[in-house]
Design a protein around this motif. Structure first.
Motif, PDB file in Angstrom:
ATOM      1  N   SER A  67       0.822  -1.202   0.000  1.00 46.70           N
ATOM      2  CA  SER A  67       0.000   0.000   0.000  1.00 46.70           C
ATOM      3  C   SER A  67       0.861   1.259   0.000  1.00 46.70           C
ATOM      4  O   SER A  67       0.600   2.214  -0.757  1.00 46.70           O
ATOM      5  N   LEU A  68       1.904   1.279   0.826  1.00 50.42           N
ATOM      6  CA  LEU A  68       2.784   2.434   0.884  1.00 50.42           C
ATOM      7  C   LEU A  68       3.531   2.638  -0.431  1.00 50.42           C
ATOM      8  O   LEU A  68       3.676   3.763  -0.918  1.00 50.42           O
ATOM      9  N   ASP A  71       1.323   4.149  -3.098  1.00 54.88           N
ATOM     10  CA  ASP A  71       1.120   5.587  -2.928  1.00 54.88           C
ATOM     11  C   ASP A  71       2.342   6.390  -3.373  1.00 54.88           C
ATOM     12  O   ASP A  71       2.216   7.448  -4.000  1.00 54.88           O
ATOM     13  N   PRO A  74       3.682   4.665  -7.750  1.00 55.11           N
ATOM     14  CA  PRO A  74       2.710   3.964  -8.600  1.00 55.11           C
ATOM     15  C   PRO A  74       3.362   3.512  -9.900  1.00 55.11           C
ATOM     16  O   PRO A  74       4.161   4.248 -10.492  1.00 55.11           O
TER      17      PRO A  74
END
Length: 268
Positions: A67-68, A71, A74
């Motif tokens: 997830s990190l 962000d 990408p």
């Protein structure tokens, strides 16, 4: 807090910038899993064998890393131990082990770590390994060196096999483990002593920092060694397979230059 050399913010593939990203994520995820262990482990399952463990914190940690990265970067690919790989559109793929040393983690031992490496077509370009219990952060950037908590790392200058302190690990596969024990029984008397920490990433960092003169292990996966190999190499260690050839996983030998050839002969 560790003093990490700043990277250029204008270059999306600058090794130092990628190293800083890996370091921040490894610290954050390491804090999360350490807090999780203190709060309790509710689920322990097995994977490739009854001794190959995975906990809910392994999967939570990998989910947090993904997830990190999504962000911050990408389009980058991710290869992780606990979930399917995702492809890269940027030329950078992250290779992550959310908890290296899960057995230690599950049994309350301190030797576990979060391992994160960024890789391009030539291999690992940046790396961070965070050991939450010792609060050590090991980092490296290709061509720039490696550090731990602000200290430049250099491997040992050992040249004598009989004085060398060696790290190793054992496979979850019982037949490979038998072969590993045969090597130790036959050749162990030629070494100063042998250590087994239970986390390949920390063994490789120990070689990088001179705490171990060498480390070898068989049948490792990319996420076991990608970050640690770069940290060891940038500290001056030689990292190959057991025949002296370049390696990205499988059988891995990392050592100070002065004993590498002797260790290849020993393992042969």
């Amino acid at each position: 807090m560790s003093r990490i050399p700043p990277g250029r913010t204008d270059d999306a593939v600058d090794p130092l910038r990628l190293m800083n990203i890996a370091a921040r994520i490894a610290r954050d995820v390491g804090s999360m899993v350490a807090d999780g262990r203190r709060s309790g482990i509710d689920r322990i399952e097995t994977k490739s064998s009854p001794t190959d463990l995975v906990t809910e914190w392994d999967t939570r940690a990998e989910s947090m890393i993904r997830s990190l990265l999504a962000d911050i970067r990408p389009g980058d690919g991710v290869i992780g131990e606990e979930s399917d790989p995702t492809s890269s559109s940027t030329g950078i793929t992250w290779i992550v082990d959310p908890i290296d040393g899960t057995t230690n983690f599950a049994f309350g031992l301190a030797a576990y770590a979060v391992s994160i490496a960024a890789s391009d077509a030539q291999g690992p370009i940046a790396a961070a390994i965070h050991a939450p219990e010792s609060r050590e952060l090991f980092v490296a950037a290709r061509g720039h060196g490696s550090w731990s908590n602000g200290r430049v790392l250099r491997c040992s200058e050992q040249t004598s096999l009989s004085l060398a302190l060696i790290g190793t690990g054992f496979s979850y596969n019982s037949e490979i483990r038998r072969q590993q024990l045969d090597v130790l029984a036959a050749q162990g008397q030629r070494l100063r002593d042998i250590r087994r920490m239970g986390a390949a990433s920390l063994d490789l960092c120990a070689v990088a920092s001179g705490r171990l003169d060498a480390y070898w292990e068989r049948n490792l996966q990319p996420w076991d060694v990608a970050a640690g190999m770069l940290i060891a190499q940038e500290a001056g260690a030689i990292v190959t397979d057991f025949s002296g050839h370049p390696v990205s996983h499988g059988d891995v030998l990392a050592s100070s230059p002065g004993i590498h050839k002797d260790l290849i002969d020993l393992l042969a």
